[in-house]
Design an enzyme around this catalytic site. Sequence first.
Site, PDB file in Angstrom:
ATOM      1  N   SER A   7       0.877  -1.229   0.114  1.00 14.55           N
ATOM      2  CA  SER A   7       0.110   0.099  -0.145  1.00 14.55           C
ATOM      3  C   SER A   7       1.059   1.189   0.006  1.00 14.55           C
ATOM      4  CB  SER A   7      -1.072  -0.086   1.330  1.00 14.55           C
ATOM      5  OG  SER A   7      -1.764   1.024   1.035  1.00 14.55           O
TER       6      SER A   7
ATOM      7  N   TYR B 219      -6.200   7.804  -5.872  1.00 13.11           N
ATOM      8  CA  TYR B 219      -5.142   6.905  -5.091  1.00 13.11           C
ATOM      9  C   TYR B 219      -5.130   6.762  -3.696  1.00 13.11           C
ATOM     10  CZ  TYR B 219      -0.450   4.999  -4.374  1.00 13.11           C
ATOM     11  OH  TYR B 219       0.480   4.307  -4.306  1.00 13.11           O
TER      12      TYR B 219
ATOM     13  N   LYS C 167      -6.122   3.230  -1.754  1.00 10.80           N
ATOM     14  CA  LYS C 167      -4.936   2.597  -0.508  1.00 10.80           C
ATOM     15  C   LYS C 167      -5.554   2.355   0.979  1.00 10.80           C
ATOM     16  CE  LYS C 167      -1.873   2.005  -3.717  1.00 10.80           C
ATOM     17  NZ  LYS C 167      -1.299   0.703  -3.962  1.00 10.80           N
TER      18      LYS C 167
END
Length: 182
Positions: free
Chosen positions: A93, A107, A111
Amino acid sequence: MRRRRKSAVVVFSANVRDFDAVMTAIEAAGPVETLVCNHSVFFPQELDEKGIHEIKLTVDVNLMGTFHLIKAALPSMKQNGKDRGPASIAIMSSMAGQMGVYGYAAYSALKFGLRGLAEALQQEVVEDDIHVSLICLSPTDTPGLTGGQLYPRLPGQAALCIEALLGTHKLPRKKFAPKIVL
């Protein structure tokens, strides 16, 4: 993926967005003891300027790709558990999954999603002696981050923040002091 043959590491390539391709690679690998989910794409840009295609690609690779890998490998990992000892799933991650980062809205959201996946999955597979790790990397000096893809697309202040995280630029504390409101 790793097979226990004199600790050899065997690598198989597949498009993580394609579940059938992932299944083919997992089947070719044979019994999987260690699965490393290490794939990612990002398009740093403010969300209102980012195209929906880029957002969908980010979802498909970063989140669905991880689901595809785990879903394909998990049945054999569980089945072979009695003969092999503990198994591991490592999910790569980002620190952007622990805190939101300017220009990384999609993003960061994905994550954060990997964190939820890792925590829930660990509860599901602990009885099968499968250990799940979530590895949250900080910005890493790679061509994807620094090779001309990041800095031209972000406003000056955001680019300076990333450079400061990489240690290539020192930020004046007063001007760029972070502020978090919960």
